[in-house]
Design a protein around this motif. Sequence first.
Motif, short mmCIF file in Angstrom:
data_model
loop_
_atom_site.label_atom_id
_atom_site.label_comp_id
_atom_site.label_asym_id
_atom_site.label_seq_id
_atom_site.Cartn_x
_atom_site.Cartn_y
_atom_site.Cartn_z
N HIS A 283 9.94 -16.63 -58.19
CA HIS A 283 8.71 -16.55 -58.98
C HIS A 283 9.01 -16.36 -60.46
CE1 HIS A 283 4.63 -15.53 -60.17
NE2 HIS A 283 5.07 -14.38 -60.66
N LYS A 284 9.95 -15.47 -60.78
CA LYS A 284 10.28 -15.19 -62.18
C LYS A 284 10.93 -16.41 -62.84
CE LYS A 284 9.17 -10.74 -62.48
NZ LYS A 284 10.23 -9.74 -62.30
N VAL A 285 11.90 -16.99 -62.17
CA VAL A 285 12.61 -18.13 -62.76
C VAL A 285 11.66 -19.31 -62.99
CG1 VAL A 285 14.48 -19.81 -62.43
CG2 VAL A 285 14.82 -17.42 -61.77
N SER A 286 10.70 -19.46 -62.10
CA SER A 286 9.75 -20.57 -62.21
C SER A 286 8.89 -20.48 -63.47
CB SER A 286 8.84 -20.62 -60.98
OG SER A 286 9.60 -20.85 -59.80
N GLN A 287 8.80 -19.30 -64.06
CA GLN A 287 7.98 -19.12 -65.25
C GLN A 287 8.72 -19.45 -66.55
OE1 GLN A 287 5.31 -15.54 -65.15
NE2 GLN A 287 6.44 -15.07 -63.28
N ILE A 288 10.01 -19.74 -66.44
CA ILE A 288 10.78 -20.09 -67.63
C ILE A 288 10.47 -21.53 -68.04
CG2 ILE A 288 13.12 -20.43 -68.53
CD1 ILE A 288 14.05 -18.22 -66.61
N THR A 289 10.16 -21.73 -69.30
CA THR A 289 9.74 -23.06 -69.78
C THR A 289 10.69 -23.62 -70.82
OG1 THR A 289 8.33 -22.02 -71.47
CG2 THR A 289 7.31 -22.55 -69.33
N GLY B 261 18.11 -22.12 -77.49
CA GLY B 261 19.44 -22.48 -77.01
C GLY B 261 20.19 -21.27 -76.50
N LEU B 262 20.98 -21.47 -75.43
CA LEU B 262 21.75 -20.39 -74.82
C LEU B 262 20.90 -19.16 -74.49
CD1 LEU B 262 25.12 -20.42 -76.83
CD2 LEU B 262 24.81 -20.98 -74.42
N SER B 263 19.67 -19.39 -74.09
CA SER B 263 18.79 -18.26 -73.78
C SER B 263 19.18 -17.64 -72.43
CB SER B 263 17.33 -18.70 -73.76
OG SER B 263 17.14 -19.79 -72.88
N SER B 264 18.97 -16.33 -72.35
CA SER B 264 19.28 -15.58 -71.13
C SER B 264 18.09 -14.71 -70.77
CB SER B 264 20.52 -14.70 -71.33
OG SER B 264 21.65 -15.46 -71.70
N TYR B 265 17.92 -14.44 -69.47
CA TYR B 265 16.80 -13.66 -68.97
C TYR B 265 17.29 -12.69 -67.90
CZ TYR B 265 13.72 -17.28 -70.98
OH TYR B 265 13.06 -18.17 -71.82
N ALA B 266 16.54 -11.59 -67.74
CA ALA B 266 16.77 -10.66 -66.63
C ALA B 266 15.57 -10.75 -65.69
CB ALA B 266 16.93 -9.23 -67.15
N TYR B 267 15.80 -11.21 -64.47
CA TYR B 267 14.68 -11.39 -63.54
C TYR B 267 14.16 -10.07 -62.98
CZ TYR B 267 18.52 -11.42 -60.08
OH TYR B 267 19.65 -11.12 -59.33
N ASN B 268 14.94 -8.99 -63.11
CA ASN B 268 14.50 -7.70 -62.57
C ASN B 268 13.64 -6.90 -63.55
OD1 ASN B 268 17.15 -7.46 -63.97
ND2 ASN B 268 16.83 -5.27 -63.63
N VAL B 269 13.49 -7.40 -64.78
CA VAL B 269 12.69 -6.71 -65.79
C VAL B 269 11.56 -7.64 -66.24
CG1 VAL B 269 12.69 -5.56 -68.04
CG2 VAL B 269 14.74 -5.47 -66.58
N ILE B 270 10.33 -7.13 -66.23
CA ILE B 270 9.17 -7.94 -66.62
C ILE B 270 9.06 -7.97 -68.14
CG2 ILE B 270 6.66 -8.19 -66.47
CD1 ILE B 270 6.78 -6.75 -63.79
N GLY B 271 8.96 -9.17 -68.70
CA GLY B 271 8.82 -9.33 -70.13
C GLY B 271 7.38 -9.17 -70.59
N ASP B 272 7.17 -9.26 -71.90
CA ASP B 272 5.83 -9.09 -72.47
C ASP B 272 4.85 -10.14 -71.97
OD1 ASP B 272 6.76 -6.93 -73.87
OD2 ASP B 272 7.25 -8.10 -75.68
N ASP B 273 5.37 -11.34 -71.64
CA ASP B 273 4.48 -12.42 -71.19
C ASP B 273 4.30 -12.43 -69.69
OD1 ASP B 273 7.01 -13.17 -70.46
OD2 ASP B 273 6.97 -15.14 -71.43
N GLY B 274 4.84 -11.41 -68.99
CA GLY B 274 4.71 -11.34 -67.54
C GLY B 274 5.82 -12.03 -66.79
N GLY C 166 9.68 -29.33 -59.54
CA GLY C 166 10.38 -29.53 -60.81
C GLY C 166 11.62 -28.68 -60.96
N MET C 167 11.83 -27.75 -60.01
CA MET C 167 13.04 -26.92 -60.03
C MET C 167 13.82 -27.19 -58.74
SD MET C 167 11.73 -23.38 -61.80
CE MET C 167 13.13 -23.28 -62.91
N VAL C 168 14.93 -27.87 -58.89
CA VAL C 168 15.73 -28.29 -57.73
C VAL C 168 16.92 -27.34 -57.61
CG1 VAL C 168 16.89 -30.21 -56.62
CG2 VAL C 168 15.09 -30.66 -58.30
N ALA C 169 16.90 -26.50 -56.58
CA ALA C 169 17.92 -25.46 -56.42
C ALA C 169 19.12 -25.96 -55.63
CB ALA C 169 17.32 -24.24 -55.73
N TYR C 170 20.30 -25.58 -56.09
CA TYR C 170 21.56 -25.93 -55.43
C TYR C 170 22.44 -24.70 -55.34
CZ TYR C 170 20.95 -31.02 -55.83
OH TYR C 170 20.50 -32.32 -55.69
#
Length: 442
Positions: free
Chosen positions: A296-302, A402-415, A331-335
């Motif tokens: 769910h979290k990864v799917s919100q990355i644009t 570019g080279l952006s990174s995210y933490a899926y265990n922490v909710i950001g300001d945009d949810g 649109g997100m093909v997992a491997y």
Amino acid sequence: MNILLDLKHLKLISLPARPIICKGLLIVIALILLRAIVSPFLAISSSEKEGFYESTAPDLLPGVRRDKFVEVPQIIWGLNNQKIAFARACLTARFLNRSLLMPSLSASLFYKEVDLLQPISFDKVFDFNKFNTRCHGFVRLARYSEVSNRTEPFKLQKGSGRRWTVERDLDQLQQFSWGNADDSEVIEIVGKHPFLWPDHWPVKDYAKIFDCLVLVPEIEIEVGKVISKIREAGQKARHEAGISHVKQRKDGSTNLPVPYIAVHMRIEKDWMIHCKKWEQRSNSNEICSSKEEIVHKVSQITDLRRPVVVYLAVADSLLEDNSITRGWRVGMVAYEKKKLGVTNIFDRQPYLIKSAIDFEVCSRADVFVGNSFSTFSNLVVLSRTERLYNLGKASSCGENVGLSSYAYNVIGDDGGPQRWMTDMSDTSLQRLSYGTNNISCH
């Protein structure tokens, strides 16, 4: 003038005394000339000396002594704990102004059964010469063949446990940086678990050493094969969707690689047991994440145009859920490794090499998503942050940086997942080693 007067008076001295006086005068003149040559250097501060030596004659006047060494025990546990332990050993040697004797790493993960550990030489994983070239003037690795065995090694017992504080450890190093210990050619660190040494050094020093770690060509080839497979899968997904991926480089060419997302998916059974206990002790609900929560979290990355390949870095042997590639948004093909067709690359490698390949695949991804309580994820983000800083970017806030990174265990300001960069001004590696949910994109 005094010297000239003395020379005139030589005529009055008897012949047998003249050779002795002349020798004495030559010594005096030599000392005066030597003082004139050396005195400019005496006015230079210690920090300026290091820079002067590096820029003028690095081989003649090195920043780290080449005739004094530090030896450490075999480094154990996971890849990134080993990298941290190695960096601490390097920084300890640097503090003592010594070269670090190339340590032995551990190819296996049997950290409790020491007799089952499979030692592997550092230069079988990382390029020895490139490390010294990239870290020249900061730290230095040496081979055991450089030791002349002039003196017995001085054994330095490292403490451990709660009583062994940062202050006590630093006091010990300061105490043994001179005197009898410094007279010994080799200072041998004695004790268990080098990765437990307390921190005395800032994050930027660790980042510098990690940046000097370059995989040997044989492993780098394997990394290239995996990334090539990921990009081929992305090209196929775009072709099937009828989307062209023809973009121009600045030089006019149109062979830009297809981007991909890498997710360090911590849902293995050992991690879930560990993180649940961690959450109970810390009264936090931002450590563990289920497969569904991660999807769910990864799917919100644009950040990237879809369809896009999502590479799942996961310890397959410890995984109980075999459906990790299913349930992803359109649109997100997992491997994972098996679906990607690269299990043969990983299966023939020991644990340490498998982790090193996965680390590089994640580090080089266009977007990385991990867990802020994972050492692996933290060091991947540290590597990416270092690259952003080298590009002049001190922030990854906003889209398409570019080279952006995210933490899926922490909710950001945009949810969605929290954007993530390492705090390079941190004075300790504590938060990277043990995790935190206090992260940001600055």
